[in-house]
Design a protein around this motif. Structure first.
Motif, short mmCIF file in Angstrom:
data_model
loop_
_atom_site.label_atom_id
_atom_site.label_comp_id
_atom_site.label_asym_id
_atom_site.label_seq_id
_atom_site.Cartn_x
_atom_site.Cartn_y
_atom_site.Cartn_z
N VAL A 156 13.40 1.45 -7.25
CA VAL A 156 12.22 1.09 -8.03
C VAL A 156 11.81 2.26 -8.92
CG1 VAL A 156 9.79 0.43 -7.88
CG2 VAL A 156 11.43 -0.48 -6.23
N ASP A 157 11.50 1.96 -10.19
CA ASP A 157 11.12 3.01 -11.14
C ASP A 157 9.65 3.38 -11.03
OD1 ASP A 157 13.63 3.35 -12.70
OD2 ASP A 157 13.31 1.23 -13.14
N LYS A 158 8.78 2.39 -10.89
CA LYS A 158 7.35 2.67 -10.80
C LYS A 158 6.67 1.63 -9.94
CE LYS A 158 6.55 0.69 -15.43
NZ LYS A 158 5.98 0.96 -16.77
N TYR A 159 5.53 2.02 -9.41
CA TYR A 159 4.82 1.23 -8.42
C TYR A 159 3.38 0.99 -8.90
CZ TYR A 159 8.62 2.99 -5.46
OH TYR A 159 9.85 3.32 -4.94
N TYR A 160 2.91 -0.23 -8.75
CA TYR A 160 1.54 -0.58 -9.10
C TYR A 160 0.74 -0.75 -7.81
CZ TYR A 160 3.00 -1.26 -13.92
OH TYR A 160 3.49 -1.05 -15.19
N ALA A 161 -0.37 -0.02 -7.72
CA ALA A 161 -1.20 -0.08 -6.51
C ALA A 161 -2.09 -1.31 -6.54
CB ALA A 161 -2.06 1.17 -6.40
N PRO A 162 -2.32 -1.96 -5.40
CA PRO A 162 -3.28 -3.07 -5.34
C PRO A 162 -4.64 -2.65 -5.88
CG PRO A 162 -1.99 -2.99 -3.32
CD PRO A 162 -1.65 -1.74 -4.09
N TYR A 163 -5.36 -3.61 -6.42
CA TYR A 163 -6.52 -3.31 -7.25
C TYR A 163 -7.69 -2.65 -6.50
CZ TYR A 163 -8.40 -7.75 -5.36
OH TYR A 163 -8.84 -8.76 -4.53
N LEU A 164 -8.39 -1.81 -7.27
CA LEU A 164 -9.69 -1.28 -6.89
C LEU A 164 -10.75 -2.18 -7.50
CD1 LEU A 164 -9.25 2.52 -7.69
CD2 LEU A 164 -9.65 1.57 -5.42
N ARG A 165 -11.84 -2.40 -6.78
CA ARG A 165 -12.92 -3.24 -7.30
C ARG A 165 -14.27 -2.69 -6.84
NH1 ARG A 165 -15.79 -7.92 -5.78
NH2 ARG A 165 -14.74 -8.08 -3.75
N ASN A 200 0.83 -1.20 0.00
CA ASN A 200 0.00 0.00 0.00
C ASN A 200 0.87 1.26 0.00
OD1 ASN A 200 0.97 0.22 2.61
ND2 ASN A 200 -0.95 -0.37 3.59
N HIS A 201 0.24 2.43 0.10
CA HIS A 201 1.00 3.67 -0.02
C HIS A 201 2.01 3.84 1.11
CE1 HIS A 201 -2.20 4.87 2.77
NE2 HIS A 201 -1.46 5.89 3.12
N ILE A 202 1.73 3.29 2.27
CA ILE A 202 2.67 3.37 3.39
C ILE A 202 3.94 2.60 3.05
CG2 ILE A 202 3.06 2.71 5.80
CD1 ILE A 202 0.08 3.26 6.28
N PHE A 203 3.77 1.38 2.56
CA PHE A 203 4.92 0.58 2.16
C PHE A 203 5.69 1.25 1.02
CE2 PHE A 203 7.10 -2.61 -0.33
CZ PHE A 203 7.66 -3.46 0.61
N ARG A 204 4.97 1.72 0.00
CA ARG A 204 5.61 2.32 -1.16
C ARG A 204 6.44 3.54 -0.78
NH1 ARG A 204 0.18 1.33 -3.31
NH2 ARG A 204 -0.33 3.55 -3.16
N ASN A 205 5.87 4.41 0.05
CA ASN A 205 6.58 5.63 0.43
C ASN A 205 7.81 5.34 1.28
OD1 ASN A 205 5.05 7.77 -0.81
ND2 ASN A 205 3.39 7.27 0.58
N ASN A 212 -1.08 11.10 -1.28
CA ASN A 212 -0.55 10.00 -0.48
C ASN A 212 0.56 9.24 -1.20
OD1 ASN A 212 -2.32 10.54 1.63
ND2 ASN A 212 -3.93 9.26 0.74
N ASN A 213 0.87 9.68 -2.40
CA ASN A 213 1.91 9.03 -3.19
C ASN A 213 2.83 10.05 -3.85
OD1 ASN A 213 0.98 5.96 -3.39
ND2 ASN A 213 -0.86 7.22 -3.54
N PRO A 214 3.37 10.96 -3.05
CA PRO A 214 4.23 12.00 -3.63
C PRO A 214 5.57 11.43 -4.07
CG PRO A 214 4.32 12.11 -1.24
CD PRO A 214 3.27 11.08 -1.58
N ASP A 215 6.13 12.01 -5.09
CA ASP A 215 7.50 11.70 -5.51
C ASP A 215 7.69 10.26 -5.96
OD1 ASP A 215 8.24 14.33 -4.72
OD2 ASP A 215 8.43 13.64 -2.65
N LEU A 216 6.63 9.61 -6.41
CA LEU A 216 6.79 8.29 -7.01
C LEU A 216 5.81 8.13 -8.17
CD1 LEU A 216 4.25 6.35 -5.91
CD2 LEU A 216 5.64 6.28 -3.85
N THR A 217 6.17 7.29 -9.11
CA THR A 217 5.32 7.02 -10.26
C THR A 217 4.40 5.86 -9.92
OG1 THR A 217 7.02 7.77 -11.82
CG2 THR A 217 5.27 6.36 -12.69
#
Length: 330
Positions: free
Chosen positions: A29-38, A15-20, A57-62
């Motif tokens: 890491v170049d880019k991050y894929y967020a877990p799915y919305l449904r 999630n965004h906490i882990f990614r940040n 909630n996802n600043p400074d990352l793709t």
């Protein structure tokens, strides 16, 4: 290195906490894929999932949000929301292997239904501005869907197809099959990316040698278990273990603090951190002991005592994730 490295979307983990925390303290890491919305049965999607992909909630990352749908209406609703946030690409999940998903004809459960997939793309793509990529398994019950489906996707302006060459019924019990990926790659007119069992720099180099034309590799469990994996792949030099250990502790501490703030519950926070340690423990010199200490923690005080012991008594080895030594059920 020209190859792009991305973080796979793993529900409850990336999630965004882990990614940040990963971007801030470790990187690579170049880019991050967020877990799915449904969309749920009431035709809503969870506020927590919306919150996870908010740009603030996802600043400074793709970031590339992912959706899981099996009809055009849900696709359009989610695409409209994602586009309203300023994103230029979304990813369609045709790869989730778990029965509770596939039995609903979602994720990899949609792979045998080519007509439905084509109808959705025909209906949706002319109506949205946002680019669409697809993440898919090689099939639901066997590998034959990959060869059948790839040519049928060629007429559509997809930005990329990420292929995990393992069929859904295998879950994660069998090895991914890069030879299958290579054998089917000529059937697609799209840019392809590889995902599956990249657990070490050596395995990355092996797969890269097998499929040299691929310049995007998605890292999943291997990167969660060893958050330095992307940096290891990029670096020809060795790592200062002491420095890496300090970076990992900073990464972990931020992960814990922000998870606690988000969940606001001792029990829920401990459950989430135990899920992380099911992966993290693989990187320590006595991984079973490390995970046992974490698993026995039933309060914040005991959890902090456990992590202090691990960081003091064990070495961070930056070793590959070992599928055959799972501390958790995946």
């Amino acid at each position: 290195m020209d190859t792009q490295l991305s973080l796979a979307p793993i529900q409850g983990i990336t999630n965004h906490i882990f990614r940040n925390a990963l971007r801030k303290h470790i990187g690579g890491v170049d880019k991050y894929y967020a877990p799915y919305l449904r969309i749920d049965k009431e035709k809503h999607f969870r506020p927590s999932k919306q919150y996870d992909i908010l740009p603030e909630n996802n600043p400074d990352l793709t970031l590339i949000p992912q959706i899981m749908v099996n009809n055009s209406a849900d696709f359009l609703k989610l695409a409209e929301f994602i586009e309203s946030l300023g994103y230029t690409e979304l990813n369609w999940n045709l790869g989730c292997p778990y029965p509770m998903v596939t039995n609903r004809k979602l994720g990899a459960g949609l792979l045998p239904h080519h007509t439905t997939i084509i109808e959705i793309l025909n209906h949706v793509l002319p109506k949205i501005k946002i680019s669409v990529s697809i993440k898919m398994r090689s099939g639901l019950t066997d590998d034959t869907e990959l060869e059948k489906l790839l040519p049928k996707l060629n007429p559509f302006p997809l930005s990329e197809i990420i292929i995990h060459p393992r069929f859904a019924k295998q879950l994660y019990k069998e090895k991914a099959n890069p030879e299958l990926f290579k054998a089917c790659s000529h059937l697609s007119a799209h840019q392809l990316a590889y995902n599956g069992d990249v657990f070490s720099p050596d395995s990355f180099r092996t797969y890269k040698k097998q499929i040299p034309a691929i310049d995007h590799f998605m890292l999943g469990r291997g990167l969660v278990a060893n958050p330095f994996l992307a940096r290891q792949i990029r670096s020809a030099k060795g790592f200062d273990i002491q420095e890496a250990s300090e970076q990992f502790q900073s990464f972990h501490n931020e992960l814990f603090e922000n998870t606690q703030k988000m969940l606001r519950s001792e029990g829920q926070t401990l459950l989430r951190m135990k899920s992380y340690w099911g992966y993290f423990s693989h990187g320590f010199s006595n991984n079973r002991k490390a995970y046992k200490l974490i698993k026995k923690s039933n309060s914040f005080n005991k959890y902090h005592e456990a992590t202090r012991r691990i960081f003091k008594e064990q070495s961070l080895l930056l070793q590959p994730y070992n599928r055959n030594d799972n501390n958790i059920d995946e």
